[in-house]
Scaffold this active site. Sequence first.
Site, PDB file in Angstrom:
ATOM      1  N   CYS A  94       0.813  -1.226   0.000  1.00 39.39           N
ATOM      2  CA  CYS A  94       0.000   0.000   0.000  1.00 39.39           C
ATOM      3  C   CYS A  94       0.846   1.275   0.000  1.00 39.39           C
ATOM      4  O   CYS A  94       0.306   2.378   0.110  1.00 39.39           O
ATOM      5  CB  CYS A  94      -0.908   0.015   1.227  1.00 39.39           C
ATOM      6  SG  CYS A  94      -2.261  -1.150   1.106  1.00 39.39           S
ATOM      7  N   GLY A  95       2.172   1.134  -0.082  1.00 37.42           N
ATOM      8  CA  GLY A  95       3.032   2.309  -0.034  1.00 37.42           C
ATOM      9  C   GLY A  95       3.790   2.413   1.280  1.00 37.42           C
ATOM     10  O   GLY A  95       4.249   3.498   1.669  1.00 37.42           O
ATOM     11  N   THR A  96       3.975   1.280   1.939  1.00 38.95           N
ATOM     12  CA  THR A  96       4.672   1.235   3.228  1.00 38.95           C
ATOM     13  C   THR A  96       6.085   1.815   3.124  1.00 38.95           C
ATOM     14  O   THR A  96       6.501   2.620   3.964  1.00 38.95           O
ATOM     15  CB  THR A  96       4.797  -0.237   3.697  1.00 38.95           C
ATOM     16  OG1 THR A  96       3.593  -0.916   3.429  1.00 38.95           O
ATOM     17  CG2 THR A  96       5.172  -0.321   5.153  1.00 38.95           C
ATOM     18  N   THR A  97       6.809   1.372   2.092  1.00 39.28           N
ATOM     19  CA  THR A  97       8.211   1.778   1.941  1.00 39.28           C
ATOM     20  C   THR A  97       8.295   3.304   1.812  1.00 39.28           C
ATOM     21  O   THR A  97       9.142   3.961   2.423  1.00 39.28           O
ATOM     22  CB  THR A  97       8.805   1.113   0.680  1.00 39.28           C
ATOM     23  OG1 THR A  97       8.445  -0.267   0.681  1.00 39.28           O
ATOM     24  CG2 THR A  97      10.298   1.261   0.615  1.00 39.28           C
ATOM     25  N   HIS A 157       2.641  -4.319  10.021  1.00 43.24           N
ATOM     26  CA  HIS A 157       1.522  -4.656   9.137  1.00 43.24           C
ATOM     27  C   HIS A 157       0.356  -5.223   9.955  1.00 43.24           C
ATOM     28  O   HIS A 157      -0.659  -5.617   9.385  1.00 43.24           O
ATOM     29  CB  HIS A 157       1.934  -5.711   8.110  1.00 43.24           C
ATOM     30  CG  HIS A 157       2.810  -5.205   6.998  1.00 43.24           C
ATOM     31  ND1 HIS A 157       2.551  -4.044   6.306  1.00 43.24           N
ATOM     32  CD2 HIS A 157       3.941  -5.719   6.440  1.00 43.24           C
ATOM     33  CE1 HIS A 157       3.493  -3.871   5.388  1.00 43.24           C
ATOM     34  NE2 HIS A 157       4.344  -4.863   5.446  1.00 43.24           N
ATOM     35  N   ARG A 189      -4.732   1.936   0.231  1.00 41.02           N
ATOM     36  CA  ARG A 189      -4.626   2.084  -1.225  1.00 41.02           C
ATOM     37  C   ARG A 189      -5.833   1.439  -1.876  1.00 41.02           C
ATOM     38  O   ARG A 189      -6.451   0.539  -1.292  1.00 41.02           O
ATOM     39  CB  ARG A 189      -3.349   1.370  -1.680  1.00 41.02           C
ATOM     40  CG  ARG A 189      -2.971   1.582  -3.097  1.00 41.02           C
ATOM     41  CD  ARG A 189      -1.681   0.854  -3.438  1.00 41.02           C
ATOM     42  NE  ARG A 189      -1.207   1.284  -4.742  1.00 41.02           N
ATOM     43  CZ  ARG A 189      -0.166   0.788  -5.385  1.00 41.02           C
ATOM     44  NH1 ARG A 189       0.543  -0.166  -4.821  1.00 41.02           N
ATOM     45  NH2 ARG A 189       0.183   1.240  -6.573  1.00 41.02           N
ATOM     46  N   SER A 197      -0.194  -5.148  -7.265  1.00 38.11           N
ATOM     47  CA  SER A 197       1.144  -4.925  -6.721  1.00 38.11           C
ATOM     48  C   SER A 197       1.609  -6.166  -5.939  1.00 38.11           C
ATOM     49  O   SER A 197       2.762  -6.604  -6.058  1.00 38.11           O
ATOM     50  CB  SER A 197       1.120  -3.691  -5.809  1.00 38.11           C
ATOM     51  OG  SER A 197       2.392  -3.407  -5.302  1.00 38.11           O
ATOM     52  N   ARG A 319       8.337  -0.433  -8.007  1.00 39.78           N
ATOM     53  CA  ARG A 319       7.909  -0.930  -9.311  1.00 39.78           C
ATOM     54  C   ARG A 319       7.414   0.258 -10.133  1.00 39.78           C
ATOM     55  O   ARG A 319       8.189   1.094 -10.538  1.00 39.78           O
ATOM     56  CB  ARG A 319       6.841  -2.024  -9.125  1.00 39.78           C
ATOM     57  CG  ARG A 319       6.627  -2.916 -10.346  1.00 39.78           C
ATOM     58  CD  ARG A 319       5.539  -3.941 -10.091  1.00 39.78           C
ATOM     59  NE  ARG A 319       4.231  -3.370  -9.831  1.00 39.78           N
ATOM     60  CZ  ARG A 319       3.285  -3.169 -10.743  1.00 39.78           C
ATOM     61  NH1 ARG A 319       3.497  -3.510 -11.981  1.00 39.78           N
ATOM     62  NH2 ARG A 319       2.123  -2.629 -10.408  1.00 39.78           N
TER      63      ARG A 319
HETATM   64  P1  A3P Z   1       3.388  -0.839  -7.451  1.00 41.39           P
HETATM   65  O1  A3P Z   1       3.715  -2.281  -7.315  1.00 41.39           O
HETATM   66  O2  A3P Z   1       1.958  -0.600  -7.821  1.00 41.39           O
HETATM   67  O3  A3P Z   1       4.313  -0.103  -8.331  1.00 41.39           O
HETATM   68  P2  A3P Z   1       4.898  -1.406  -0.153  1.00 41.39           P
HETATM   69  O4  A3P Z   1       6.019  -0.467   0.112  1.00 41.39           O
HETATM   70  O5  A3P Z   1       3.810  -1.326   0.867  1.00 41.39           O
HETATM   71  O6  A3P Z   1       5.389  -2.776  -0.393  1.00 41.39           O
HETATM   72  O7  A3P Z   1       4.194  -0.896  -1.488  1.00 41.39           O
HETATM   73  C1  A3P Z   1       4.818  -1.053  -2.718  1.00 41.39           C
HETATM   74  C2  A3P Z   1       4.167  -0.132  -3.734  1.00 41.39           C
HETATM   75  O8  A3P Z   1       4.537   1.219  -3.445  1.00 41.39           O
HETATM   76  C3  A3P Z   1       4.651  -0.439  -5.137  1.00 41.39           C
HETATM   77  O9  A3P Z   1       3.539  -0.181  -5.992  1.00 41.39           O
HETATM   78  C4  A3P Z   1       5.775   0.570  -5.307  1.00 41.39           C
HETATM   79  O10 A3P Z   1       6.096   0.856  -6.641  1.00 41.39           O
HETATM   80  C5  A3P Z   1       5.204   1.776  -4.587  1.00 41.39           C
HETATM   81  N1  A3P Z   1       6.251   2.701  -4.116  1.00 41.39           N
HETATM   82  C6  A3P Z   1       7.405   2.373  -3.479  1.00 41.39           C
HETATM   83  N2  A3P Z   1       8.099   3.488  -3.205  1.00 41.39           N
HETATM   84  C7  A3P Z   1       7.395   4.517  -3.699  1.00 41.39           C
HETATM   85  C8  A3P Z   1       7.624   5.936  -3.747  1.00 41.39           C
HETATM   86  N3  A3P Z   1       8.714   6.484  -3.249  1.00 41.39           N
HETATM   87  N4  A3P Z   1       6.676   6.699  -4.328  1.00 41.39           N
HETATM   88  C9  A3P Z   1       5.547   6.160  -4.842  1.00 41.39           C
HETATM   89  N5  A3P Z   1       5.293   4.835  -4.838  1.00 41.39           N
HETATM   90  C10 A3P Z   1       6.204   4.012  -4.265  1.00 41.39           C
END
Ligand code: A3P
Length: 354
Positions: A94-97, A157, A189, A197, A319
């Site tokens: 969901c954009g955790t990173t 999580h 998300r 994703s 990604r």
């Molecule tokens: P997609 O696979 O749709 O590209 P998480 O961090 O929770 O694992 O989520 C991963 C999703 O967040 C991936 O989505 C990844 O590309 C996106 N993501 C990671 N870093 C990002 C950033 N700095 N800005 C926007 N999206 C990001």
Amino acid sequence: MASDKPSAPVGPVPFKDVGSEMDTALPEQPPEKLSHLADMVSSLPSKMEVNLGVRVYCYQGFWLPDNWVVAAIAMQRGFKARPDDVIVASLPKCGTTWLNALAFATMARHTYPPAAASHPLRRLNPHQCLPFLEGLFATGQEAMLDTLPSPRLMNTHMPLTMLPNTVLTTAAATEGGGCSGCRVIYICREPKDIVVSFWHYFQQSVPSVTLAETFEAFCDGAKIFGPFWDHILNYWRASTACPDNVLFLRYEELLRDPTSNVRKLAQFVGLPFSDAEEEVGVVDTIVKLCSLDNLRSLETNRTGYVDKRMNLRRETLFRKGIAGDWINHITPEMARRLDDIVAQKLGTMGLIFK
Ligand code: A3P
């Protein structure tokens, strides 16, 4: 009288610098002191988690691999939240990173100026900057949390209802109590994009799993940390009941307007940007530092693993990073089915995804 004593360190500090190498790996064995829980866990309803290639067990309404059920119990018993703690919470993918990076850069900006070449996010993956709570409890390393200076910034999580009481006083407020406890920043998300994703990411572990199989399990609710609707709903309810304790962010809004959301985050954690910081563009610098393009280009994020045993490479955390990629993978029928589930489970609470 001036003191020569060095001032106490202020958090958050990069966890990798004070802890050992921490990853989000599923542990193979629970720590010895928790092995007595194994029988209880094995008696719970279970299903195969196709994308992870492991069984997940239904504990307190949520599906978790066995050792993470053990971690949840250990956390519920042993985690002592401090009033100034901040916890970043989310479902995977969901954009955790991104949120980890933004929260760290914002909260630590006085110790680590975001423009500095030596900023921790230029040498560490965002997941190395925050302790992953269930990872520490699952491996018996939770004592490391006590060594961290306040305010601590941590990541989980786990569903809100599975967090310990010291955090949960916030959730209790949804039942009519008062709002207290530490602060939680949640990111959610659009569910169709989560599935896509998730599928891409776990292709690295079990490449034979199809998107259709992933989609079925997602709709069924039996994915890791699922059902997704209850995970989202619990945090959403808490955020509306206790907006000072739970900040509910959306990936799509973060994409649309990162700077406003970073200001909101800073305000929420009690560290609003000063006029002087605004004047020199600190917010923009943080947004650029944490942008997908920048993070993806860094050596630390192009190499190494999130979980080596499961073959989850760090570079695959970055990604496409867009809203609406589901359209390239999910049929209109599948989309309608998932939209109906979302409307039924979440729509009545005023939670819609656009
Ligand atoms: P997609 O696979 O749709 O590209 P998480 O961090 O929770 O694992 O989520 C991963 C999703 O967040 C991936 O989505 C990844 O590309 C996106 N993501 C990671 N870093 C990002 C950033 N700095 N800005 C926007 N999206 C990001």
